[in-house]
Design a protein around this motif. Structure first.
Motif, short mmCIF file in Angstrom:
data_model
loop_
_atom_site.label_atom_id
_atom_site.label_comp_id
_atom_site.label_asym_id
_atom_site.label_seq_id
_atom_site.Cartn_x
_atom_site.Cartn_y
_atom_site.Cartn_z
N THR A 141 0.83 -1.21 0.00
CA THR A 141 0.00 0.00 0.00
C THR A 141 0.86 1.25 0.00
O THR A 141 0.48 2.27 -0.60
N LEU A 142 2.01 1.20 0.66
CA LEU A 142 2.87 2.37 0.75
C LEU A 142 3.47 2.74 -0.61
O LEU A 142 3.74 3.92 -0.86
N ILE A 143 3.67 1.76 -1.49
CA ILE A 143 4.26 2.06 -2.80
C ILE A 143 3.39 3.04 -3.58
O ILE A 143 3.88 4.11 -3.98
N PRO A 144 2.11 2.74 -3.85
CA PRO A 144 1.29 3.74 -4.56
C PRO A 144 1.05 5.00 -3.73
O PRO A 144 0.89 6.09 -4.29
N PHE A 145 1.05 4.85 -2.39
CA PHE A 145 0.85 6.03 -1.53
C PHE A 145 2.01 7.01 -1.67
O PHE A 145 1.81 8.22 -1.79
N PHE A 146 3.24 6.49 -1.67
CA PHE A 146 4.40 7.38 -1.83
C PHE A 146 4.50 7.92 -3.25
O PHE A 146 5.00 9.03 -3.46
N LYS A 147 4.07 7.15 -4.22
CA LYS A 147 4.03 7.67 -5.59
C LYS A 147 3.10 8.87 -5.66
O LYS A 147 3.40 9.88 -6.32
N LEU A 148 1.97 8.76 -4.97
CA LEU A 148 1.00 9.86 -4.94
C LEU A 148 1.57 11.06 -4.18
O LEU A 148 1.45 12.21 -4.62
N SER A 149 2.20 10.80 -3.03
CA SER A 149 2.64 11.88 -2.14
C SER A 149 3.89 12.59 -2.62
O SER A 149 4.04 13.80 -2.43
N PRO A 162 7.71 11.69 12.34
CA PRO A 162 8.53 12.83 11.87
C PRO A 162 8.75 12.81 10.36
O PRO A 162 8.91 13.88 9.75
N ALA A 163 8.76 11.62 9.75
CA ALA A 163 8.92 11.55 8.30
C ALA A 163 7.76 12.22 7.59
O ALA A 163 7.95 12.94 6.60
N ALA A 164 6.55 12.02 8.12
CA ALA A 164 5.37 12.65 7.52
C ALA A 164 5.37 14.16 7.77
O ALA A 164 5.03 14.95 6.89
N GLN A 165 5.77 14.56 8.97
CA GLN A 165 5.76 15.99 9.31
C GLN A 165 6.77 16.78 8.49
O GLN A 165 6.53 17.94 8.14
N THR A 166 7.92 16.15 8.19
CA THR A 166 8.95 16.84 7.42
C THR A 166 8.88 16.53 5.92
O THR A 166 9.67 17.07 5.14
N ALA A 210 0.96 27.53 -1.70
CA ALA A 210 0.53 27.09 -0.38
C ALA A 210 -0.53 25.99 -0.46
O ALA A 210 -0.55 25.08 0.38
N VAL A 211 -1.38 26.03 -1.47
CA VAL A 211 -2.42 25.01 -1.62
C VAL A 211 -1.78 23.65 -1.90
O VAL A 211 -2.17 22.62 -1.33
N HIS A 212 -0.77 23.65 -2.77
CA HIS A 212 -0.05 22.42 -3.09
C HIS A 212 0.63 21.84 -1.85
O HIS A 212 0.56 20.63 -1.58
N ASP A 252 -1.58 17.13 4.07
CA ASP A 252 -2.79 16.39 4.43
C ASP A 252 -2.67 14.92 4.05
O ASP A 252 -3.08 14.03 4.81
N VAL A 253 -2.11 14.67 2.86
CA VAL A 253 -1.99 13.28 2.39
C VAL A 253 -1.01 12.51 3.28
O VAL A 253 -1.31 11.42 3.77
N LEU A 254 0.18 13.06 3.51
CA LEU A 254 1.17 12.36 4.31
C LEU A 254 0.75 12.23 5.77
O LEU A 254 1.16 11.30 6.47
N GLY A 255 -0.09 13.16 6.23
CA GLY A 255 -0.59 13.09 7.60
C GLY A 255 -1.46 11.87 7.86
O GLY A 255 -1.72 11.52 9.02
N ARG A 256 -1.88 11.19 6.79
CA ARG A 256 -2.71 10.01 6.94
C ARG A 256 -1.98 8.86 7.62
O ARG A 256 -2.61 7.92 8.11
N VAL A 257 -0.64 8.87 7.64
CA VAL A 257 0.10 7.76 8.24
C VAL A 257 0.21 7.87 9.75
O VAL A 257 0.53 6.88 10.42
N ASN A 258 -0.04 9.07 10.31
CA ASN A 258 0.25 9.31 11.72
C ASN A 258 -0.48 8.35 12.66
O ASN A 258 0.15 7.59 13.41
#
Length: 428
Positions: free
Chosen positions: A35-43, A98-102, A182-184, A190-196
């Protein structure tokens, strides 16, 4: 059900139940990478080659940490090794925060590598334990039981993580491409915050299970000091691990098998996208592969060793792998993905058969031999990269690239099933 150790002690089903729970954890963490493979492609807007470093980081940890894991287990024991592995697994999960936050892909890979290191320790402990708590002839059955737990976790991971990470993926992908400034930035946050939350929960679960194991009576299992020559019925003295060529052939077999399994499980989503299947559906195709594996495990539990030997089961699975791989190449429509998914059925009894065949007759070298076998899991790191290199760098059609990557794996597994597992042994 009673299990008898090699030292002659008898124990109830508790060790098998605990190992099955560990295999569930292995499956959940490992197949989350699909699942992380397509997720990181998206993010992160990654290419396939870049995204496959997710599997590279996870599986290469086995290569580097398997032998140190054997040393750790020798020092701290089986139970404490499991406790340590679970704590490290929780730590690797927390690195995702921290990976998602940064928004740092490299830090995500670090977390995945730490998880892989923990799994190397846990796998080095649990696989030989599962093999030697009963007769070696029925080891494939016990590993198949644990494998059901492993693959059941793998089946539900894409449904759970896919729903969390890839919700409205196609629409979000369009928004990210269209947005600026800023929108981008906010969309990416928001997308990466889904892993928290998911990985915080996982870290807590792993640590709680470690505490449970710490206060559970889990007996050690002893192995014979020396191996038996079956043709003569006498003990054979061995002085070096290099006196067992079947072990190293088995480790190579694990290498190509895990590579083939990852190609059928983690890469099927990418394969589906190439065939024109939507991101939402492709992200859940791994569940079909793992359902196929689950069916295979059930067949193995019923038939091994009562109706077929683990060697024969391995031969049958290798032949099925060859057939399904060729059919996935020969069919050009979306239906080809079905044969990739059916490779799960072909793969199902491979680990349960290869592992006990590889460490059989090792005697006092069983622990180090198991670590060498575990090192073979690194095949899952390299096969996806080989596929992506053929497809993206050499511009080989994705179906042909898949064939060239996977078919040699099943051909070698067939060799090991027929001849390789007997190399250097005087078997009847």
């Amino acid at each position: 059900m009673q299990q008898t150790t090699n030292s002659g002690r008898t124990q109830g089903p508790k060790p098998l139940i605990i190992i099955c729970a560990l295999f569930f954890i292995f499956g959940f963490v490992t197949w989350a990478n699909g699942t992380l493979i397509p997720f990181f492609k998206l993010s992160f807007g990654l290419s396939n080659l870049q995204a496959f470093f997710v599997t590279f980081a996870s599986y290469m940890a086995y290569f580097f940490l398997a032998l140190p894991s054997s040393w750790i287990l020798k020092k701290v024991g089986f139970k404490n090794g499991i406790v340590l592995g679970l704590v490290i697994l929780g730590l690797g999960s927390l690195i995702f925060i921290p990976a998602a936050q940064t928004r740092t892909f490299g830090l995500f890979l670090t977390g995945i590598f730490v998880q892989g290191a923990a799994l190397a320790l846990l796998q080095t402990a649990s696989n030989p334990y599962l093999t030697i708590i009963g007769p070696i002839e029925s080891a494939a059955k016990r590993i198949s039981i644990a494998g059901i737990c492993n693959k059941f976790a793998g089946m539900i991971v894409p449904l759970i993580m896919g729903s969390l990470f890839l919700k409205n993926a196609s629409e979000v992908e369009k928004q990210i491409k269209a947005a600026t400034g800023a929108v981008h930035e906010q969309l990416l946050n928001d997308v990466l915050g889904r892993v928290n939350m998911p990985y915080i929960v996982l870290a807590i679960v792993f640590c709680l299970f470690a505490i449970f194991i710490k206060f559970t009576n889990l007996p050690e299992v002893e192995v014979e000091e020396d191996a038996i020559d079956e043709s003569k019925g006498e003990v054979v003295k061995h002085t070096s691990i290099f006196q067992f060529p079947h072990l190293f052939l088995g480790a190579l077999c694990i290498f190509v098998y895990v590579g083939a399994e990852v190609m059928a499980g983690d890469i099927i989503g990418i394969y589906g996208r190439e065939l024109g299947i939507s991101a939402e559906i492709s992200g859940k195709l791994t569940s079909i592969t793992l359902f196929s594996m689950l069916i295979g495990y059930i067949i193995g539990i019923i038939t091994i060793p009562k109706y077929i030997s683990q060697q024969k089961a391995l031969r049958i699975c290798a032949i099925l792998g060859i057939i399904f791989t060729i059919l996935s190449f020969a069919i050009s429509s979306w239906f080809a993905v079905i044969f990739v998914a059916l490779l799960g059925l072909a793969n199902s009894l491979m680990w349960p058969a290869i592992f006990p065949l590889g460490i059989s007759h090792l005697g006092k070298f069983t622990k180090i031999g198991s670590a060498i076998m575990i090192m073979g899991i690194a095949g899952g790191a390299l096969m996806p990269l080989l596929y992506a290199f053929l497809n993206e760098k050499l511009h080989v059609n994705f179906q042909l690239a898949y064939l060239l990557t996977v078919l040699p794996c099943y051909l070698y597994i067939l060799y090991f099933a027929i001849k390789g597992h007997k190399a250097g042994l005087n078997l009847k």
